[in-house]
Design a protein around this motif. Structure first.
Motif, PDB file in Angstrom:
ATOM      1  N   GLY A 180      44.949  36.772  43.115  1.00  0.00           N
ATOM      2  CA  GLY A 180      45.931  37.705  43.645  1.00  0.00           C
ATOM      3  C   GLY A 180      45.922  37.746  45.161  1.00  0.00           C
ATOM      4  O   GLY A 180      44.907  37.431  45.803  1.00  0.00           O
TER       5      GLY A 180
ATOM      6  N   ALA B  68      43.681  40.125  35.283  1.00  0.00           N
ATOM      7  CA  ALA B  68      44.257  40.980  34.236  1.00  0.00           C
ATOM      8  C   ALA B  68      45.354  41.892  34.761  1.00  0.00           C
ATOM      9  O   ALA B  68      46.238  42.300  34.004  1.00  0.00           O
ATOM     10  N   SER B  69      45.338  42.214  36.052  1.00  0.00           N
ATOM     11  CA  SER B  69      46.312  43.152  36.604  1.00  0.00           C
ATOM     12  C   SER B  69      47.490  42.472  37.288  1.00  0.00           C
ATOM     13  O   SER B  69      48.406  43.165  37.752  1.00  0.00           O
ATOM     14  N   ILE B  70      47.501  41.122  37.342  1.00  0.00           N
ATOM     15  CA  ILE B  70      48.574  40.452  38.082  1.00  0.00           C
ATOM     16  C   ILE B  70      49.341  39.439  37.240  1.00  0.00           C
ATOM     17  O   ILE B  70      50.296  38.848  37.735  1.00  0.00           O
TER      18      ILE B  70
ATOM     19  N   PRO C 144      46.969  47.876  46.823  1.00  0.00           N
ATOM     20  CA  PRO C 144      46.260  47.236  45.699  1.00  0.00           C
ATOM     21  C   PRO C 144      46.697  45.786  45.517  1.00  0.00           C
ATOM     22  O   PRO C 144      47.771  45.378  45.964  1.00  0.00           O
TER      23      PRO C 144
ATOM     24  N   ASP D 156      35.489  39.528  44.466  1.00  0.00           N
ATOM     25  CA  ASP D 156      36.408  39.875  43.376  1.00  0.00           C
ATOM     26  C   ASP D 156      36.548  38.751  42.357  1.00  0.00           C
ATOM     27  O   ASP D 156      37.552  38.664  41.662  1.00  0.00           O
TER      28      ASP D 156
ATOM     29  N   GLN E 158      42.793  39.016  47.382  1.00  0.00           N
ATOM     30  CA  GLN E 158      41.551  38.911  46.622  1.00  0.00           C
ATOM     31  C   GLN E 158      40.495  38.155  47.415  1.00  0.00           C
ATOM     32  O   GLN E 158      40.813  37.279  48.214  1.00  0.00           O
TER      33      GLN E 158
ATOM     34  N   SER F 205      48.388  43.201  43.563  1.00  0.00           N
ATOM     35  CA  SER F 205      49.418  43.315  42.530  1.00  0.00           C
ATOM     36  C   SER F 205      50.248  42.051  42.340  1.00  0.00           C
ATOM     37  O   SER F 205      51.028  41.978  41.394  1.00  0.00           O
TER      38      SER F 205
ATOM     39  N   ARG G 113      57.532  40.917  33.182  1.00  0.00           N
ATOM     40  CA  ARG G 113      56.718  42.130  33.261  1.00  0.00           C
ATOM     41  C   ARG G 113      57.595  43.304  33.613  1.00  0.00           C
ATOM     42  O   ARG G 113      58.465  43.208  34.425  1.00  0.00           O
TER      43      ARG G 113
ATOM     44  N   ARG H 182      38.440  38.547  38.718  1.00  0.00           N
ATOM     45  CA  ARG H 182      38.421  39.950  38.301  1.00  0.00           C
ATOM     46  C   ARG H 182      39.778  40.631  38.439  1.00  0.00           C
ATOM     47  O   ARG H 182      39.992  41.695  37.857  1.00  0.00           O
ATOM     48  N   SER H 183      40.672  40.032  39.208  1.00  0.00           N
ATOM     49  CA  SER H 183      41.993  40.635  39.413  1.00  0.00           C
ATOM     50  C   SER H 183      43.060  40.054  38.507  1.00  0.00           C
ATOM     51  O   SER H 183      44.192  40.539  38.509  1.00  0.00           O
TER      52      SER H 183
END
Length: 473
Positions: A156, A360-362, A137, A331, A159, A139, A473, A357-358
């Motif tokens: 990311g 928010a997760s990184i 994924p 993405d 991506q 990350s 994080r 789009r990536s």
């Protein structure tokens, strides 16, 4: 010939099957119709040319006993009945570190003046696709060295992002900045269907000698045949896969996805495929995801392919069929605005129309919140710009608009960046947070936040706390 078969029989060896030789029956534009050969799609042949000796062609379709061929190079003359000889060229292409620092065409042949290519591995041109469930994924963030992208559109590793812009807005310049500034082990640049002079300009001006050290440029200018343009794009994607599988962090810069689609359109229409959407046959929209899905993370060895595909929007129309299709399979997208470029702000990234789009997760939630706050201020100013320019807006009517106007110089400074001035991820975030420093209008913004005018009450609270304190994080 009889002695050859007798030797094979006496030695117990099965004789090789003779290659069927065909002939050219018809030529329409760049499409050659051959008879007498029975080959699969993608196979190569040599066609006799009275002036050049022979030229290479590729099978692009067939109809009953007619085989449609298209040349890899522009040919000057061919006569009716010219011999068509299948070649034994295998489905392999050169790949390896010997290609670093070189400019090559879609077959791996050098276009620069640095002599022959050194030793390379031969790899399959059409590998098996990776099972999507086995991919790592996205990350980790990738530092591309461009402030507006790093801070508000964080990318990311692995991506796939589209770079949407009209002509002359600065796509190639932004690609050159990313090539020099991005923290990547290998950079693959595909220049597909662009003007011939842009190849040298990109190599010398945008990349430079330092940028070329870790870069491979695969070029097929606009004067190349559609087959060569299509092949150059696929070859660049294949090289990026090769280095990813070797555990390298690879950056693929593809300029442009639109020209790649147009090359496939030319081939499809020439072989009789009917047009569907604005003159684009259905095979074009099947080709695009096949190309894009080859980028991404690998199988857990640390390798990745982060890809940027430029999309030329004719007349700045983002509803163009290729642009519409690209947005659906990528993405994220970065939009370059002609209006922003007209203000002298480069790179002309429109953070309001762009999205990752990536992101928010990184990134930490605080970083995401700060980016959204700046977008809101930018959007509010754009909505009120006409009123402000004609003097119809009076200060004090709307606190958020007042804040957007007050912060406009900081936002413009945040978006502007020199061509040779990299700004890393940490400094980009620092510049973003500078825009959100406390101001006197925060008290009045509390009331509007409570009434629902703002998306999130933290848009007010975070700046009043003296900035956003980022935690680990």
């Amino acid at each position: 010939m009889l002695n050859y078969f007798n030797r094979c029989l006496s030695d117990g060896i099965e004789p090789a099957k003779p290659l069927a030789v065909g002939y050219i029956a018809r030529v329409v534009g760049l499409t050659l119709e051959a008879r007498g050969i029975n080959l699969a799609l993608g196979a190569r042949c040599l066609v006799e040319d009275g002036e050049q000796g022979s030229f290479e062609v590729e099978v692009v379709g067939f109809d009953s006993d007619i085989t449609f061929l298209m040349p890899l190079r522009v040919f000057s003359s061919v006569k009716p009945g010219a011999r068509v000889t299948p070649t034994s060229t295998s489905d392999s292409v050169p790949a390896g570190n010997a290609l670093l620092g070189r400019v090559i065409d879609g077959t791996g042949k050098p276009l620069d003046s640095k002599g022959p290519i050194g030793h390379c591995d031969n790899i399959k041109f059409h590998p098996e696709p990776i099972n999507p469930l086995l991919r790592e994924p996205i990350s980790k963030p990738l530092d591309v060295g461009v402030c507006s992208v790093n801070a508000s559109l964080t990318i990311g590793c692995g991506q796939r992002v589209g770079l949407f812009a009209g002509s002359g807005v600065g796509k190639s310049v932004l690609l050159g900045m990313m090539t020099r500034f991005t923290e990547a082990d290998v950079v693959i640049v595909a220049l597909v269907g662009e003007r011939g002079k842009e190849v040298r300009e990109f190599v010398e001006n945008n990349l430079g000698s330092h940028g070329m050290d870790k870069t491979i440029v695969v070029a097929a200018p606009a004067d190349e045949t559609p087959v060569m343009r299509l092949r150059a794009g696929m070859y660049a994607a294949r090289l990026s896969e090769h280095f990813r599988d070797a555990g390298k962090r690879t950056l693929l810069l593809f300029d442009s996805l639109t020209r790649y689609a147009q090359a496939q359109r030319e081939i499809a229409l020439a072989t009789g495929e009917p047009p569907a959407t604005r003159g684009y046959p259905p095979s074009v929209f099947a080709r695009l995801p096949q190309l894009v899905e080859r980028a991404g993370n690998g199988l857990g060895n640390g390798g990745s392919v982060t890809a940027f595909y430029t999309v030329l929007v004719e007349g700045d129309d983002l509803s163009d069929p290729v642009a519409d299709s690209a947005r659906a399979i990528l993405d994220g997208h970065i939009v370059l605005s002609r209006d922003i470029a007209g203000q002298g702000i480069y790179p002309a990234v429109d953070i309001q129309a762009s999205i990752s789009r990536s992101m928010a997760s990184i990134v930490p939630p605080e970083h995401l919140l700060a980016a959204n706050q700046v977008k809101q201020l930018y959007s509010r100013f754009e909505q009120s710009k006409d009123l402000i320019s004609v003097g119809a807006y009076t200060s004090g009517i709307d606190a958020i608009t007042d804040l957007a106007i007050a912060r406009q110089p900081q936002i413009q400074a945040f978006l502007s960046q020199g061509l040779n001035d990299p700004i890393n991820l940490k400094n980009s975030l620092s510049r973003l947070l500078t825009i959100l420093e406390p101001v006197e209008t925060m008290e009045s913004m509390d009331e509007q936040s409570a009434s629902g005018d703002l998306v999130d009450a933290n848009v007010v609270e975070a700046p009043r706390r003296g900035g956003i304190a980022l935690g680990n994080r």
